[in-house]
Motif scaffolding. Structure first.
Motif, PDB file in Angstrom:
ATOM      1  N   TYR A 154      23.936  24.245 -13.460  1.00 58.99           N
ATOM      2  CA  TYR A 154      24.678  23.258 -14.241  1.00 58.99           C
ATOM      3  C   TYR A 154      24.124  23.160 -15.653  1.00 58.99           C
ATOM      4  CZ  TYR A 154      26.672  18.908 -15.830  1.00 58.99           C
ATOM      5  OH  TYR A 154      27.329  17.962 -16.588  1.00 58.99           O
ATOM      6  N   LEU A 155      22.814  23.273 -15.800  1.00 57.75           N
ATOM      7  CA  LEU A 155      22.200  23.163 -17.127  1.00 57.75           C
ATOM      8  C   LEU A 155      22.603  24.308 -18.041  1.00 57.75           C
ATOM      9  CD1 LEU A 155      18.538  21.997 -16.377  1.00 57.75           C
ATOM     10  CD2 LEU A 155      20.388  20.658 -17.377  1.00 57.75           C
ATOM     11  N   THR A 156      22.999  25.461 -17.459  1.00 59.85           N
ATOM     12  CA  THR A 156      23.324  26.609 -18.305  1.00 59.85           C
ATOM     13  C   THR A 156      24.706  26.492 -18.936  1.00 59.85           C
ATOM     14  OG1 THR A 156      24.358  27.894 -16.555  1.00 59.85           O
ATOM     15  CG2 THR A 156      21.978  28.130 -16.818  1.00 59.85           C
ATOM     16  N   ILE A 187      14.943  18.472 -20.514  1.00 58.42           N
ATOM     17  CA  ILE A 187      16.268  18.336 -19.901  1.00 58.42           C
ATOM     18  C   ILE A 187      17.281  17.860 -20.940  1.00 58.42           C
ATOM     19  CG2 ILE A 187      17.612  17.091 -18.190  1.00 58.42           C
ATOM     20  CD1 ILE A 187      15.695  17.653 -16.239  1.00 58.42           C
ATOM     21  N   LYS A 188      16.838  16.955 -21.799  1.00 55.59           N
ATOM     22  CA  LYS A 188      17.774  16.433 -22.805  1.00 55.59           C
ATOM     23  C   LYS A 188      18.220  17.537 -23.752  1.00 55.59           C
ATOM     24  CE  LYS A 188      15.741  12.782 -24.475  1.00 55.59           C
ATOM     25  NZ  LYS A 188      15.516  11.499 -25.124  1.00 55.59           N
ATOM     26  N   PHE A 234      19.044  20.414 -23.039  1.00 57.78           N
ATOM     27  CA  PHE A 234      20.164  21.151 -22.472  1.00 57.78           C
ATOM     28  C   PHE A 234      21.431  20.307 -22.464  1.00 57.78           C
ATOM     29  CE2 PHE A 234      18.485  25.215 -21.018  1.00 57.78           C
ATOM     30  CZ  PHE A 234      17.132  25.022 -21.201  1.00 57.78           C
ATOM     31  N   PRO A 282      14.359  21.007 -10.961  1.00 56.77           N
ATOM     32  CA  PRO A 282      15.744  20.904 -10.502  1.00 56.77           C
ATOM     33  C   PRO A 282      16.025  21.898  -9.378  1.00 56.77           C
ATOM     34  CG  PRO A 282      15.587  21.366 -12.868  1.00 56.77           C
ATOM     35  CD  PRO A 282      14.264  21.655 -12.264  1.00 56.77           C
ATOM     36  N   PRO A 292      22.953  17.553 -20.855  1.00 51.60           N
ATOM     37  CA  PRO A 292      23.893  16.913 -19.934  1.00 51.60           C
ATOM     38  C   PRO A 292      23.927  15.397 -20.148  1.00 51.60           C
ATOM     39  CG  PRO A 292      21.901  17.507 -18.764  1.00 51.60           C
ATOM     40  CD  PRO A 292      21.739  18.018 -20.154  1.00 51.60           C
ATOM     41  N   PHE A 348      22.869  15.205  -9.527  1.00 56.40           N
ATOM     42  CA  PHE A 348      22.124  16.248 -10.240  1.00 56.40           C
ATOM     43  C   PHE A 348      20.755  16.469  -9.605  1.00 56.40           C
ATOM     44  CE2 PHE A 348      21.047  18.819 -13.870  1.00 56.40           C
ATOM     45  CZ  PHE A 348      19.674  18.647 -14.030  1.00 56.40           C
ATOM     46  N   LEU A 384      20.084  23.812 -11.912  1.00 53.19           N
ATOM     47  CA  LEU A 384      19.727  24.761 -12.966  1.00 53.19           C
ATOM     48  C   LEU A 384      20.987  25.441 -13.489  1.00 53.19           C
ATOM     49  CD1 LEU A 384      16.536  26.447 -11.448  1.00 53.19           C
ATOM     50  CD2 LEU A 384      16.625  24.909 -13.413  1.00 53.19           C
ATOM     51  N   THR A 416      19.614  25.472 -28.430  1.00 48.32           N
ATOM     52  CA  THR A 416      20.133  25.122 -27.103  1.00 48.32           C
ATOM     53  C   THR A 416      20.979  26.218 -26.485  1.00 48.32           C
ATOM     54  OG1 THR A 416      20.089  22.780 -27.647  1.00 48.32           O
ATOM     55  CG2 THR A 416      21.467  23.436 -25.810  1.00 48.32           C
ATOM     56  N   LYS A 449      20.157  28.245 -23.054  1.00 50.85           N
ATOM     57  CA  LYS A 449      21.017  28.263 -21.867  1.00 50.85           C
ATOM     58  C   LYS A 449      21.229  29.702 -21.389  1.00 50.85           C
ATOM     59  CE  LYS A 449      23.454  23.950 -22.672  1.00 50.85           C
ATOM     60  NZ  LYS A 449      24.550  23.144 -22.240  1.00 50.85           N
TER      61      LYS A 449
END
Lengths: 395, 473
Positions: free
Chosen positions: B470-472, B84-85, B87, B463, B89, B247, B468, B41, B45
């Motif tokens: 936010y995912l990092t 998505i999971k 990453f 996204p 959030p 989101f 995107l 993960t 990121k």
């Protein structure tokens, strides 16, 4: 023959009986086509029937309850007799014997069976029949006739003389198919003073039912349980059974009855469609449990999504003035679509067994079949002259 | 109905929206679809943070002449639910049930008609093991491959593996493998900066982009997170609750389906069931609803007139209520019924606008050499569509219009081109479907075989750029 509704709600005798019933009904439901223990297809009066195990509903019942509904032709006398004559009664009897207030063997004796049905049937406040007068037998004969005609037309061995006649016949067929009363396109509704008043009345009625419009909450999304999906989209028709509690106030209780009474009057005149929805075969609203709950059941064509979308598009005020009187109905009403669909899904109970007498026919198919067979009958007896139809079908 | 200001698409928002939502990049006919898996993960990121500046957005800077500059190459990125999971959030309200369950959940497979030789067990590409879909679009193969290799060179370092690649190539004449011009009808997003080709229905942005009002004048369901979790303040607040961040805003859902086209089967069925070359051409057009040039049958029922200017300027009910020109069972009439749904024309258009798909697909494979003998080559369409509500849009069109044998009051007609018709190589139900062509003596084509086979699929989420970022974190 008249089309009738039977609604039975029987308390199941114990938890063990409830688990037994659930297993038994589920196994029959999944095999209904291949190995039907309850073989409604031997009968000719039943259009649709279902068994639904209702969850515990204190204080009306300390155990689960069994809901059995049927949409059939004739009356209770004929119905009870046919169940016995076709030997379907014993299977039904075995199921009902697992319930309280049913004496084993009741359905096997004509007089006892009729008394039972008359006493225990719960009357509907509103009962919609798409095609009044169309018995199951007529529906199935018309379908056969249409199939025969299709096969003949497809056979391709048409002589040149007959081609002209067939073209004429086909024109009639196409005309029927596309200009039947319920396919005629209504002219676009111009805004008139009348429709303005109607709009105000709708708003007032919706307000009474508790609808208040506002911004929708975009966090709400519909979740559908697999138990519901298990029994959907297996044949052409789908079933829906919903039970919701009615709001406690006298105003809402009276208003709900008044609206349903209005609907029961209105559906007597609507042939083939309920408020522009031509996909519903039968539907009923039944107030149960001393006015505390309302049961809605429907038999419709196409997917659940399409069905509810149609309601939102064509009958949203109707939905609001009925369901607005029920606890938990979204404040924004049916136009708050995700909340509306969520509400229905949360209160929808899966049927363990769903029987359809004509698994392959939509309401629109049946309408076409009926029109066609009426026309063919009239064509085949034109004042005693020899005619094309007789030559074609040899009869 | 309370009046409210509907959220509109504005030029400022375009920088946040991935470009593939606003444009199909018709000028970039060579594409690659990379299906990726991430193993670690935090490495993933870091990789994502490095990729974000390369993602093409819907914003186009002006060039020297003041016109909008088209991108030389386009890069867009989408995630599966598992992706998505990965990453990590924490969502307050989540994604749609269909996205979370995936395209091969058994009830969904039944509703979509993915049976017989289209069954997910036989697919080349599935959602399992896939986290990310990277979409590269380039003007030619060399530039596509250069860009692609450049991206691939980073994967090992970041713990990313390439599960599969699919390649698309759009021929200059835009004709798909059965020989028909594709992508003529494409809904126009309200307030979009793109220019529609010909007449197109204008559809509210919320049908294709989360965060804007849709055709019901409602905001589409969107995934949210707690405002306190967005420490870098990347995401916009949720309009109805400032304790939450939206989101999904400016993002959308993407459906991918690899559709194999049995051109040999198509040709041989038509050869066997038509009387002459002219009849064959007419019947093929009746199956589609347009001539190979794209001219719709409604405008020209008897012969192809290729130089019709606006091939999308037509309705059905004015001239063709009975389907004598364009059969009711035909492909384009089922995938976009326009004004012909039962009821009235105005209501039909309103209803149809709630089930539009923004198609972003492309062809794959070499053109069929001709004739009716199968050459064993893989060819077809990489079908992609963008929609804000997978169930109401893609799944609805597939189940209620394309595959529904009862569509348009018919008895037994599925879409002759794209429907899950009889599959001679393994359909368990064995049921046969027809194609009815109305005319003075109607023609019914029975036992239509399946010409399109599903060989892969997945549901993805596209996204927005802030999401995107936010995912990092």
């Amino acid at each position: 023959m008249k089309q009738c509704a039977l609604t039975l709600i029987l308390p199941i005798a114990s938890e063990e009986n409830a688990s037994w019933l659930e297993k038994e009904l589920n196994s029959i439901g999944q095999l209904l086509a291949k190995n039907p223990k309850i073989d409604f297809s031997k009968t000719s009066l039943t259009h649709f029937a279902r068994f639904v195990i209702l969850p515990t509903a204190k204080p009306y019942s300390s155990t689960k309850r069994l809901l059995f509904t049927s949409n059939f032709d004739g009356d209770f006398d004929l119905y009870a007799k046919e169940l016995i004559d076709t030997n379907v009664a014993p299977a039904l009897d075995a199921i009902f014997s697992r319930c309280d207030s049913y004496e084993a063997g009741t359905l096997l004796t004509n007089t006892k069976a009729v008394a039972f049905l008359n006493n225990r049937n719960i009357n509907s406040q509103a009962f919609y029949v798409a095609l009044p007068g169309a018995t199951q037998a007529i529906i199935s004969e018309s379908a056969d006739l249409r199939l025969k005609m299709d096969q003949t037309l497809n056979a391709g061995t048409i002589s040149d003389d007959d081609k002209v006649a067939v073209a004429l016949l086909h024109d009639e067929y196409e005309k029927l198919r596309t200009t039947h009363l319920s396919t005629a396109r209504p002219k676009p509704v111009k805004a008139t003073f009348g429709s303005f008043i109607l709009g105000i009345i709708s708003n007032v009625l919706e307000w009474i039912a508790g609808i208040r419009y506002g911004e929708n909450n975009p966090q709400i999304r519909v979740e559908t349980s697999n138990h519901l999906y298990d029994m959907e989209d297996l044949v052409t028709q789908n079933q829906m059974t919903v039970i919701v509690p009615v709001k406690k106030s006298i105003l809402h209780r009276l208003f709900l009855r008044a609206i349903l009474w209005g609907i029961s009057i209105q559906v007597k005149t609507a042939k083939g469609s309920l408020s522009d929805l031509a996909t519903i075969h039968f539907a009923r609203w039944v107030i149960i449990d001393n006015g505390n709950n309302i049961l809605f059941e429907s038999n419709f064509d196409g997917s659940w999504e399409n069905y509810i979308d149609d309601f939102v598009d064509h009958a949203s005020v109707g939905m609001n003035v009925i369901w607005g009187n029920c606890i938990g109905y979204p404040k924004g009403g049916s136009k708050d679509i995700e909340s509306f669909k969520s509400y229905i899904r949360q209160n929808q109970i899966p049927a363990q067994i769903f029987y359809s007498a004509y698994k392959d026919s939509t309401v629109r198919n049946i309408l076409t079949d009926l029109s066609l067979s009426q026309k063919i009958s009239s064509l085949s007896r034109p004042n005693g002259r020899p005619n094309l139809i007789m030559g074609y079908y040899g009869s | 109905m309370a009046t409210q200001t509907l959220k509109k698409l504005t030029p400022e928002e375009l920088k946040n929206i991935q470009g593939i939502i606003i444009s199909g990049y018709g000028h970039l006919p060579n594409s690659e679809y990379q299906f990726l898996a991430t193993s670690d993960t935090s490495l993933a990121k870091n990789w994502l943070a490095a990729i974000i500046p390369k993602i093409t957005t819907a914003h186009r800077p002006d060039d020297e002449n003041g016109k909008k500059k088209k991108p030389g190459c386009a890069l867009n990125i989408a995630f599966t639910y598992a992706g998505i999971k990965k990453f990590g959030p924490a969502f307050v309200s989540g994604f749609s049930q269909e996205f979370a369950e995936g395209i091969t959940e058994p009830h969904r497979t039944r509703r979509l008609g993915d049976d017989g030789n289209s069954a997910p067990e036989l697919w080349d590409i599935k959602e399992e093991g896939v986290h990310i879909l990277l979409i590269i679009q380039a003007p030619n193969i060399e530039e596509r491959d250069t860009f692609s290799n450049e991206l691939k060179s980073d994967y090992t370092r970041f713990g990313i593996s390439l599960v599969k690649s699919e390649y698309g190539n759009q021929p200059p004449n835009n004709k798909e493998h059965f020989g028909f011009t594709d992508s003529i009808s494409q809904p126009f997003i309200e307030h979009s900066p793109a220019t529609p080709k010909g007449t197109q229905s204008c559809v509210r942005a919320g049908e294709f982009i989360l965060g804007y009002h849709n055709e019901y004048e409602l905001l589409p369901a969107t995934p949210t997170i707690k405002a306190t979790d967005d420490k870098n303040d990347y995401l916009p607040g949720l309009s109805t609750d400032n304790n939450l961040k939206d989101f999904g805003c400016n993002g959308s859902y993407l459906v991918f389906r690899k559709l194999y086209q049995d051109v040999a089967g198509f040709n041989s069925y038509l050869d066997a069931n038509t009387k002459s070359a002219e009849h064959k051409a007419l019947v093929a057009a009746k199956f589609v609803g347009r001539w190979p040039s794209g001219t719709p049958l409604v405008i020209s029922p008897d012969i192809d007139i290729p130089d019709v200017n606006d091939k999308n300027n037509f309705f059905f009910m004015n001239n063709d209520a009975k389907g004598l020109s364009c059969p009711i069972a035909s492909h384009i009439r089922r995938s976009n019924p326009r004004d012909s749904l039962a009821g009235n024309q105005e209501q039909s258009i309103k209803t149809v606008n709630r089930h539009r798909l923004l198609r972003r697909g492309i062809q794959y494979g070499q053109p069929f050499p001709g004739g009716s003998l199968d050459d064993g080559q893989d060819r077809g369409i990489l079908f992609l569509c963008v929609n804000a509500d997978i169930k109401r849009q893609f799944e609805f069109v597939q189940q209620t219009w394309i595959n529904n044998p009862k569509f348009g009051d018919m008895y037994n007609d599925r879409d002759p081109i794209a429907g899950n018709n009889f599959d001679p190589r393994g359909d368990n139900s064995g049921k046969e479907y027809n194609m009815t062509i109305p005319s003075s003596v109607r023609e019914v084509f029975t036992g239509i075989p399946r010409f399109v086979q599903v060989k892969g699929g997945g549901y993805f989420f596209l996204p927005a750029i802030p999401a995107l970022k936010y995912l990092t974190v």
